[in-house]
Enzyme design. Structure first.
Site, mmCIF file in Angstrom:
data_model
loop_
_atom_site.group_PDB
_atom_site.id
_atom_site.type_symbol
_atom_site.label_atom_id
_atom_site.label_comp_id
_atom_site.label_asym_id
_atom_site.label_seq_id
_atom_site.Cartn_x
_atom_site.Cartn_y
_atom_site.Cartn_z
ATOM 1 N N CYS A 47 0.832 -1.210 0.000
ATOM 2 C CA CYS A 47 0.000 0.000 0.000
ATOM 3 C C CYS A 47 0.873 1.269 0.000
ATOM 4 O O CYS A 47 1.413 1.634 -1.025
ATOM 5 C CB CYS A 47 -0.988 -0.030 1.151
ATOM 6 N N HIS A 68 -3.748 -5.353 0.552
ATOM 7 C CA HIS A 68 -3.238 -5.693 1.877
ATOM 8 C C HIS A 68 -3.204 -7.208 2.111
ATOM 9 O O HIS A 68 -4.038 -7.769 2.816
ATOM 10 C CB HIS A 68 -4.099 -5.016 2.958
ATOM 11 N N GLU A 122 -1.231 -8.823 4.015
ATOM 12 C CA GLU A 122 -0.885 -9.173 5.409
ATOM 13 C C GLU A 122 -2.116 -9.524 6.234
ATOM 14 O O GLU A 122 -2.011 -10.273 7.218
ATOM 15 C CB GLU A 122 -0.100 -8.037 6.066
#
Length: 263
Positions: free
Chosen positions: A117, A227, A229
């Protein structure tokens, strides 16, 4: 018989700087720590957003990977030669100072890199690219923002749009046979002009660049606008990204330790 312990690779993660109880503080969101520790199987090392405290050569000699995270803050527009962002926009000049100084040196030293990001956007700007400050206001673009903040946090990271993967690239290797996958989307800025020397790895259905790698880099380099993660436990692509990053860091660790033995 005692066997030598296998130490985990060390991955530097640049923190955000913010105010906590009227004190300046440095922090990294837990999602990145979880993905690095549990999936990449590395040791996250949080680097403060305090430029004068960081010696680049010491850091490079110590780490096996480098991660730039997402953040509520935006890259200062002055970094890519644009008019300043509105006063209401959250910026983090302390993080900018650290990220923009360290990233070129990290890449030149052959350290594996993953940008997510804001980290993806920092990579683009380092290579001379620029950012569009409000993607959703541009004709033909999707609304890539996270939506209603009153929803449970987990719903912020639900899949929002397809990702069209460029053939023959690093991301294509990680995605296997898939030419398109679904990803989450939590950003209002995006790539306006692509930095010179970056390879497009994937785009959103509206044509917005969503993933890049560094063309000249021999080591693992990947920047993604979404994202992963937050989806390592249920997205094969997210899991594959952090697994591959961890593997690259282990290779770097072996090379780093061997060079010390033969020094």
């Amino acid at each position: 018989m005692n066997h030598p312990r296998a130490y985990r690779p060390v991955v530097a993660v640049v923190a955000d700087r913010f105010e906590h109880h009227k004190h300046a503080a440095h922090a990294v969101l837990d999602g990145y720590v979880h993905a690095l520790a549990q999936v990449a199987q590395v040791l996250p090392l949080i680097v403060p957003a305090h430029d004068e405290s960081i010696d680049t050569e010491t850091l490079i000699s110590t780490i096996d990977g480098f991660l730039l995270t997402g953040s509520p803050s935006n890259v200062a527009a002055e970094r890519y030669g644009a008019a300043p962002l509105p006063a209401s926009t959250t910026i983090d000049p302390n993080r900018d100072a650290v990220s923009f100084r360290l990233l070129p040196a990290i890449l030149e030293a052959g350290v594996p890199f993953l940008g997510i990001c804001r980290g993806f956007q920092e990579l683009n700007v380092v290579f001379g690219g620029s950012l569009e400050r409000a993607v959703h206001d541009q004709p033909g673009r999707l609304d890539h923002r996270e939506g209603d903040h009153d929803r449970p946090l987990s719903r912020w990271y639900e899949d929002r749009h397809a990702l069209h993967i460029a053939p023959g690239g690093r991301l294509a290797e990680l995605a296997g046979e898939a030419e398109a996958v679904m990803v989450n989307s939590l950003h209002h800025q995006g790539v306006e002009k692509l930095g010179a020397g970056l390879r497009v790895e994937a785009k959103a259905p509206d044509g917005l660049i969503e993933a890049v790698s560094v063309e000249s880099a021999a080591q693992f380099t990947l920047g993604v606008q979404w994202h992963p993660e937050m989806r390592v436990d249920d997205s094969p692509l997210a899991h594959a990204i952090f697994t591959a990053f961890g593997d690259a860091c282990r290779l770097r660790q072996q090379e780093r330790l061997q060079s010390r033995i033969h020094a």
